[in-house]
Design a protein around this motif. Structure first.
Motif, short mmCIF file in Angstrom:
data_model
loop_
_atom_site.label_atom_id
_atom_site.label_comp_id
_atom_site.label_asym_id
_atom_site.label_seq_id
_atom_site.Cartn_x
_atom_site.Cartn_y
_atom_site.Cartn_z
N UNK A 77 15.19 20.85 -12.43
CA UNK A 77 14.86 21.08 -10.98
C UNK A 77 13.69 22.05 -10.91
N UNK A 78 13.00 22.63 -11.94
CA UNK A 78 11.81 23.44 -11.73
C UNK A 78 10.70 22.74 -11.24
N UNK A 79 10.07 22.99 -10.19
CA UNK A 79 8.82 22.36 -9.22
C UNK A 79 9.16 21.52 -8.47
N UNK A 80 10.63 21.35 -8.21
CA UNK A 80 11.33 20.39 -7.49
C UNK A 80 11.91 20.96 -5.90
N UNK A 81 13.00 21.62 -6.57
CA UNK A 81 14.02 22.17 -5.70
C UNK A 81 14.51 23.57 -6.04
N UNK A 82 14.59 24.51 -5.28
CA UNK A 82 14.89 26.09 -5.64
C UNK A 82 16.34 26.13 -6.05
N UNK A 119 11.40 37.63 1.62
CA UNK A 119 12.77 38.08 1.98
C UNK A 119 12.93 36.99 3.12
N UNK A 120 14.65 36.46 2.97
CA UNK A 120 15.11 35.27 3.68
C UNK A 120 16.25 36.09 4.45
N UNK A 121 16.32 35.73 5.97
CA UNK A 121 17.48 35.81 6.61
C UNK A 121 18.67 35.21 6.03
N UNK A 122 20.04 36.11 6.05
CA UNK A 122 21.17 35.21 5.56
C UNK A 122 22.30 36.07 5.99
N UNK A 123 23.40 35.28 6.53
CA UNK A 123 24.49 36.01 6.72
C UNK A 123 25.83 36.23 5.84
N UNK A 177 9.98 23.40 3.07
CA UNK A 177 8.96 22.62 3.69
C UNK A 177 9.49 21.93 4.85
N UNK A 178 9.81 22.68 5.86
CA UNK A 178 10.44 22.21 7.17
C UNK A 178 9.80 23.07 8.33
N UNK A 179 9.96 22.55 9.69
CA UNK A 179 9.66 23.30 10.78
C UNK A 179 10.78 23.25 11.61
N UNK A 180 10.91 24.35 12.34
CA UNK A 180 12.16 24.49 13.39
C UNK A 180 11.54 24.72 14.58
N UNK A 224 10.77 36.81 7.80
CA UNK A 224 12.28 36.89 7.51
C UNK A 224 13.08 36.03 8.18
N UNK A 225 12.81 36.23 9.41
CA UNK A 225 13.87 35.44 10.32
C UNK A 225 13.86 33.85 9.99
N UNK A 226 12.54 33.39 9.76
CA UNK A 226 12.61 31.90 9.70
C UNK A 226 11.16 31.41 9.08
N UNK A 227 10.29 32.18 8.98
CA UNK A 227 8.81 31.61 8.51
C UNK A 227 8.84 31.34 6.93
N UNK A 228 9.41 32.34 6.38
CA UNK A 228 9.59 32.44 4.88
C UNK A 228 10.45 30.82 4.42
N UNK A 229 11.62 31.01 5.32
CA UNK A 229 12.43 29.71 4.85
C UNK A 229 11.80 28.69 5.03
N UNK A 230 11.16 28.60 6.41
CA UNK A 230 10.44 27.28 6.43
C UNK A 230 9.28 26.70 5.49
N UNK A 231 8.70 27.81 4.86
CA UNK A 231 7.74 27.40 3.94
C UNK A 231 8.72 27.07 2.65
N UNK A 232 9.73 27.75 2.33
CA UNK A 232 10.33 27.40 1.15
C UNK A 232 10.91 26.20 1.08
#
Length: 263
Positions: free
Chosen positions: A132-137, A219-223, A260-263, A250-258
């Motif tokens: 998975x390295x280089x493909x998915x986290x 840093x990523x938002x998580x509940x 590879x999506x846009x909300x 933290x709320x969403x931009x880092x997750x989008x980059x990680x």
């Protein structure tokens, strides 16, 4: 504020109550919700979460394939859900399942070593990390004082052996040992952390320190739904003594980059 919740758990309706109670028993902590898809959709509407990352865990090797099939079905049924897969170190055909996870569009792999009872740096997992390295986290539950399975030092060893592997150390790198997380992981550029299940166990000052140690881009938002709620964690994020720009990352931009999506 846009939100991507990077740390949630849901279960099929038939077993959701039992599974939630099992989590409560493991942590001796009362869940805020029952972990059903419908309940997660309800709290997302209250908090404004636009995308939930679903993190399944197979506590037995025999459950891996079935649980990953469920994760795929959830992601297919709801475009606001983004599913990871699970792996168990003791399962047969471990490499085949890692390949299937990548090939079928699951977005990463979740490990919970403290309930799966194997070390993060168990050599049985090395073929998976290599695939998975280089493909998915990889996202790993980190830091429990009762066990050493998920100690941040073990994740550091994994990252040293697989330098292209992107890792997320949940709960600020160790919900019960944030300092150990910082010491072992903050210098690893491919290591992210999420903020789930951390405010209950740590001071705001300690978690502000963690944000600065890892950097606001990691840093990523998580509940940790259903043990936690995005409604509560949103308020925790708002209260943090960091810039509005950092909160947005933290709320969403880092997750989008990680992801590879846009909300």
């Amino acid at each position: 504020m846009k939100l991507i919740d990077f740390h949630t758990h849901i279960y099929p309706d038939a077993v959701a109550l039992k599974a939630t109670q099992s989590v409560e028993d493991f942590y001796d902590s009362e869940a805020l919700c029952v972990g059903t898809q419908k309940e997660l959709e309800r709290v997302n509407a209250l908090s404004g979460v636009e995308l939930s990352v679903i993190l399944p865990v197979a506590v037995k090797p025999s459950g891996v394939v079935h649980i990953n099939d469920y994760a795929l079905s959830v992601q297919k049924d709801n475009p606001r859900f983004c599913s990871f897969g699970t792996i168990h170190a003791a399962m047969e055909n471990i490499e085949d399942e890692a390949i299937r996870i990548c090939a079928n569009g699951l977005h990463g792999i979740k490990l919970h070593p403290d309930t799966q009872f194997f070390d993060i740096d168990d050599s049985r997992m090395f073929p998976v990390y290599d695939i998975i390295q280089g493909k998915i986290p990889l996202i790993v539950h980190a830091g429990d004082p009762r066990y050493s399975y998920s100690h941040p030092s073990r994740l550091r060893r994994v990252m040293e052996n697989f330098p292209s592997l992107v890792c997320i150390a949940a709960h600020f790198g160790g919900w019960s040992m944030v300092d150990e997380g910082i010491r072992n992981l903050a210098d690893k550029e491919n290591c992210y952390v999420d903020m789930s299940s951390s405010f209950k166990w740590n001071t705001e000052e300690k978690l502000n320190e963690a944000v600065f140690a890892y950097g606001e881009d990691r840093v990523l938002f998580g509940s940790d739904f259903p043990l936690g709620s995005p409604v509560v964690e949103k308020e925790n994020l708002i209260k943090m003594k960091i810039s509005d720009e950092a909160k947005e990352k933290i709320a969403y931009k880092n997750a989008e980059r990680l992801l590879g999506i846009k909300i």
